[in-house]
Design a protein around this motif. Structure first.
Motif, PDB file in Angstrom:
ATOM      1  N   THR A  46       8.948  91.113  45.393  1.00  0.00           N
ATOM      2  CA  THR A  46       9.693  92.327  45.052  1.00  0.00           C
ATOM      3  C   THR A  46       9.360  92.792  43.644  1.00  0.00           C
ATOM      4  O   THR A  46       9.022  91.995  42.762  1.00  0.00           O
ATOM      5  CB  THR A  46      11.217  92.092  45.139  1.00  0.00           C
ATOM      6  OG1 THR A  46      11.580  91.063  44.224  1.00  0.00           O
ATOM      7  CG2 THR A  46      11.633  91.703  46.551  1.00  0.00           C
ATOM      8  N   ILE A  53      19.005  94.992  41.377  1.00  0.00           N
ATOM      9  CA  ILE A  53      18.775  93.682  41.999  1.00  0.00           C
ATOM     10  C   ILE A  53      18.179  93.921  43.381  1.00  0.00           C
ATOM     11  O   ILE A  53      18.302  95.008  43.958  1.00  0.00           O
ATOM     12  CB  ILE A  53      20.070  92.848  42.153  1.00  0.00           C
ATOM     13  CG1 ILE A  53      21.082  93.573  43.067  1.00  0.00           C
ATOM     14  CG2 ILE A  53      20.692  92.528  40.794  1.00  0.00           C
ATOM     15  CD1 ILE A  53      22.201  92.675  43.561  1.00  0.00           C
ATOM     16  N   ALA A  54      17.542  92.892  43.909  1.00  0.00           N
ATOM     17  CA  ALA A  54      17.049  92.948  45.282  1.00  0.00           C
ATOM     18  C   ALA A  54      18.211  92.662  46.229  1.00  0.00           C
ATOM     19  O   ALA A  54      18.995  91.729  45.987  1.00  0.00           O
ATOM     20  CB  ALA A  54      15.928  91.929  45.492  1.00  0.00           C
ATOM     21  N   ILE A  55      18.329  93.469  47.265  1.00  0.00           N
ATOM     22  CA  ILE A  55      19.331  93.224  48.296  1.00  0.00           C
ATOM     23  C   ILE A  55      18.643  93.162  49.655  1.00  0.00           C
ATOM     24  O   ILE A  55      17.536  93.660  49.843  1.00  0.00           O
ATOM     25  CB  ILE A  55      20.437  94.308  48.323  1.00  0.00           C
ATOM     26  CG1 ILE A  55      19.844  95.687  48.633  1.00  0.00           C
ATOM     27  CG2 ILE A  55      21.207  94.325  47.012  1.00  0.00           C
ATOM     28  CD1 ILE A  55      20.909  96.749  48.918  1.00  0.00           C
ATOM     29  N   VAL A  56      19.338  92.531  50.602  1.00  0.00           N
ATOM     30  CA  VAL A  56      18.853  92.451  51.978  1.00  0.00           C
ATOM     31  C   VAL A  56      19.739  93.335  52.850  1.00  0.00           C
ATOM     32  O   VAL A  56      20.966  93.208  52.805  1.00  0.00           O
ATOM     33  CB  VAL A  56      18.891  90.998  52.502  1.00  0.00           C
ATOM     34  CG1 VAL A  56      18.321  90.928  53.919  1.00  0.00           C
ATOM     35  CG2 VAL A  56      18.144  90.054  51.566  1.00  0.00           C
ATOM     36  N   SER A  57      19.122  94.228  53.591  1.00  0.00           N
ATOM     37  CA  SER A  57      19.842  95.086  54.530  1.00  0.00           C
ATOM     38  C   SER A  57      19.176  94.986  55.890  1.00  0.00           C
ATOM     39  O   SER A  57      18.098  94.402  56.030  1.00  0.00           O
ATOM     40  CB  SER A  57      19.827  96.547  54.052  1.00  0.00           C
ATOM     41  OG  SER A  57      20.437  96.673  52.779  1.00  0.00           O
ATOM     42  N   LEU A  58      19.834  95.537  56.901  1.00  0.00           N
ATOM     43  CA  LEU A  58      19.239  95.586  58.240  1.00  0.00           C
ATOM     44  C   LEU A  58      19.178  97.044  58.669  1.00  0.00           C
ATOM     45  O   LEU A  58      20.177  97.757  58.587  1.00  0.00           O
ATOM     46  CB  LEU A  58      20.075  94.745  59.206  1.00  0.00           C
ATOM     47  CG  LEU A  58      19.499  94.564  60.620  1.00  0.00           C
ATOM     48  CD1 LEU A  58      19.865  93.183  61.175  1.00  0.00           C
ATOM     49  CD2 LEU A  58      19.981  95.647  61.584  1.00  0.00           C
ATOM     50  N   ALA A  82      10.614  96.285  51.312  1.00  0.00           N
ATOM     51  CA  ALA A  82       9.938  95.486  52.336  1.00  0.00           C
ATOM     52  C   ALA A  82      10.641  95.632  53.678  1.00  0.00           C
ATOM     53  O   ALA A  82      11.875  95.683  53.743  1.00  0.00           O
ATOM     54  CB  ALA A  82       9.914  94.010  51.939  1.00  0.00           C
ATOM     55  N   LEU A 138      14.558  93.736  59.124  1.00  0.00           N
ATOM     56  CA  LEU A 138      15.194  93.270  57.902  1.00  0.00           C
ATOM     57  C   LEU A 138      14.489  93.949  56.741  1.00  0.00           C
ATOM     58  O   LEU A 138      13.248  94.064  56.735  1.00  0.00           O
ATOM     59  CB  LEU A 138      15.087  91.743  57.793  1.00  0.00           C
ATOM     60  CG  LEU A 138      16.314  91.063  57.178  1.00  0.00           C
ATOM     61  CD1 LEU A 138      17.559  91.321  58.020  1.00  0.00           C
ATOM     62  CD2 LEU A 138      16.098  89.574  57.039  1.00  0.00           C
ATOM     63  N   VAL A 140      14.221  94.468  52.441  1.00  0.00           N
ATOM     64  CA  VAL A 140      14.540  93.970  51.101  1.00  0.00           C
ATOM     65  C   VAL A 140      14.160  95.054  50.119  1.00  0.00           C
ATOM     66  O   VAL A 140      12.981  95.372  49.945  1.00  0.00           O
ATOM     67  CB  VAL A 140      13.790  92.659  50.788  1.00  0.00           C
ATOM     68  CG1 VAL A 140      14.162  92.149  49.392  1.00  0.00           C
ATOM     69  CG2 VAL A 140      14.113  91.598  51.839  1.00  0.00           C
ATOM     70  N   ASP A 141      15.168  95.666  49.504  1.00  0.00           N
ATOM     71  CA  ASP A 141      14.885  96.713  48.523  1.00  0.00           C
ATOM     72  C   ASP A 141      15.874  96.620  47.365  1.00  0.00           C
ATOM     73  O   ASP A 141      16.464  95.564  47.149  1.00  0.00           O
ATOM     74  CB  ASP A 141      14.810  98.103  49.170  1.00  0.00           C
ATOM     75  CG  ASP A 141      16.088  98.534  49.861  1.00  0.00           C
ATOM     76  OD1 ASP A 141      17.117  97.815  49.764  1.00  0.00           O
ATOM     77  OD2 ASP A 141      16.073  99.610  50.493  1.00  0.00           O
ATOM     78  N   ARG A 142      16.036  97.688  46.650  1.00  0.00           N
ATOM     79  CA  ARG A 142      16.762  97.655  45.377  1.00  0.00           C
ATOM     80  C   ARG A 142      18.134  98.297  45.481  1.00  0.00           C
ATOM     81  O   ARG A 142      18.301  99.340  46.106  1.00  0.00           O
ATOM     82  CB  ARG A 142      15.970  98.407  44.311  1.00  0.00           C
ATOM     83  CG  ARG A 142      16.669  98.527  42.964  1.00  0.00           C
ATOM     84  CD  ARG A 142      15.983  99.562  42.120  1.00  0.00           C
ATOM     85  NE  ARG A 142      16.595  99.693  40.798  1.00  0.00           N
ATOM     86  CZ  ARG A 142      17.610 100.511  40.524  1.00  0.00           C
ATOM     87  NH1 ARG A 142      18.176 101.245  41.470  1.00  0.00           N
ATOM     88  NH2 ARG A 142      18.079 100.589  39.282  1.00  0.00           N
ATOM     89  N   GLU A 143      19.101  97.704  44.779  1.00  0.00           N
ATOM     90  CA  GLU A 143      20.400  98.330  44.557  1.00  0.00           C
ATOM     91  C   GLU A 143      20.661  98.338  43.057  1.00  0.00           C
ATOM     92  O   GLU A 143      20.349  97.362  42.377  1.00  0.00           O
ATOM     93  CB  GLU A 143      21.512  97.556  45.266  1.00  0.00           C
ATOM     94  CG  GLU A 143      22.864  98.220  45.147  1.00  0.00           C
ATOM     95  CD  GLU A 143      23.915  97.502  45.987  1.00  0.00           C
ATOM     96  OE1 GLU A 143      24.308  98.047  47.014  1.00  0.00           O
ATOM     97  OE2 GLU A 143      24.326  96.394  45.590  1.00  0.00           O
TER      98      GLU A 143
END
Lengths: 166, 166
Positions: A46, A53-58, A82, A138, A140-143
């Motif tokens: 990342t 921060i990096a967060i995980v979303s769906l 990602a 899945l 992985v991007d930024r918040e």
């Protein structure tokens, strides 16, 4: 029509200008957990600015309909993004080089169902394009604070023709 | 045997002392990409120290055999570690509170096939426990300088009995 896009199979080489391909094939393999787990290490790295921060979303994407009109692109200046498919189905992606603050010619790639991508920060890309069925990824991007979305339209749209994506 | 662990179904509430549960059920839903994509936002929030970055890896775990002997735990002081299953199969996880630098009593959870977890930085947990079949997980954790792995043994092991995990 000259604006019909050619679709290339996704490879680390042809996607290199835009980011990483997440694929166990060719990845660094580490045996961990006393040999009970294979770790395919660092498929994506990342890039997140200091305010985020990096967060995980769906993401759950509707399938696209073809012929498909490519008339806009977006980018995220403050962080990478990602995608990895949760169902083993092929999916489409489109990226473009930057051209004085606007997306250049779109480049389209067909990913197989065990390939993800990580767009580097500030890389122009098309929103998620699922094929055939509703498909989950899945992500992985930024918040964080700040404006992390830019969108641009193409004055002359491009098209992707119908095909058998299976 | 007094050292047999009770297995609880994983919920955000019972896992709260250890981190986040990644589950679309109950997540914040945002419609994006002109209504073509549902974004289940921020299922996990990484914690990564300033010397590291978040990376995405893929873990392929061998299924565990039962009765299973729980005799060690590990933790990652410098970063969180998130797991999300790529096959919709249940899996087991074990976490523990810290007790003066050692793991306290292990707490075991059964996750269903659409649940992941994100262990917060420095939370004691057992290595990946797949069930029944070789199972893959997408993992978001830390890469960077520094020692990010600590392991401790239990002087008196705990046990998980055989069960029908399907």
């Amino acid at each position: 029509m000259s604006n019909i896009l050619t679709i290339r199979p996704l490879t680390p080489e042809n996607f290199a200008p835009f980011g990483e391909v997440l694929d166990t094939d060719g990845a660094e393999l580490r045996m961990i957990n006393e040999g009970t787990t294979e770790r395919f290490h660092g498929l994506a790295h990342t890039e997140i600015d200091a305010a985020g921060i990096a967060i995980v979303s769906l993401f759950r994407g509707q399938p696209r309909h073809f012929p498909y009109r490519v008339d806009m692109m977006e980018r995220h200046p403050l962080g990478s993004q990602a995608f990895y498919p949760l169902a083993e189905r092929p999916w489409l992606l489109i990226a473009a080089e930057d051209n004085d603050g606007r997306p250049g010619d779109p480049q389209a790639f067909l990913a197989h169902g065990r390939q993800g991508v990580n767009y580097r920060a500030n890389v122009w890309h098309h929103p998620l394009m699922a094929l055939n069925e509703v498909s989950e990824f899945l992500v992985v991007d930024r918040e964080g604070e700040g404006t992390n979305l830019e969108e641009q339209s193409y004055p002359d749209p491009y098209f992707i023709e119908a095909a058998d994506w299976t």
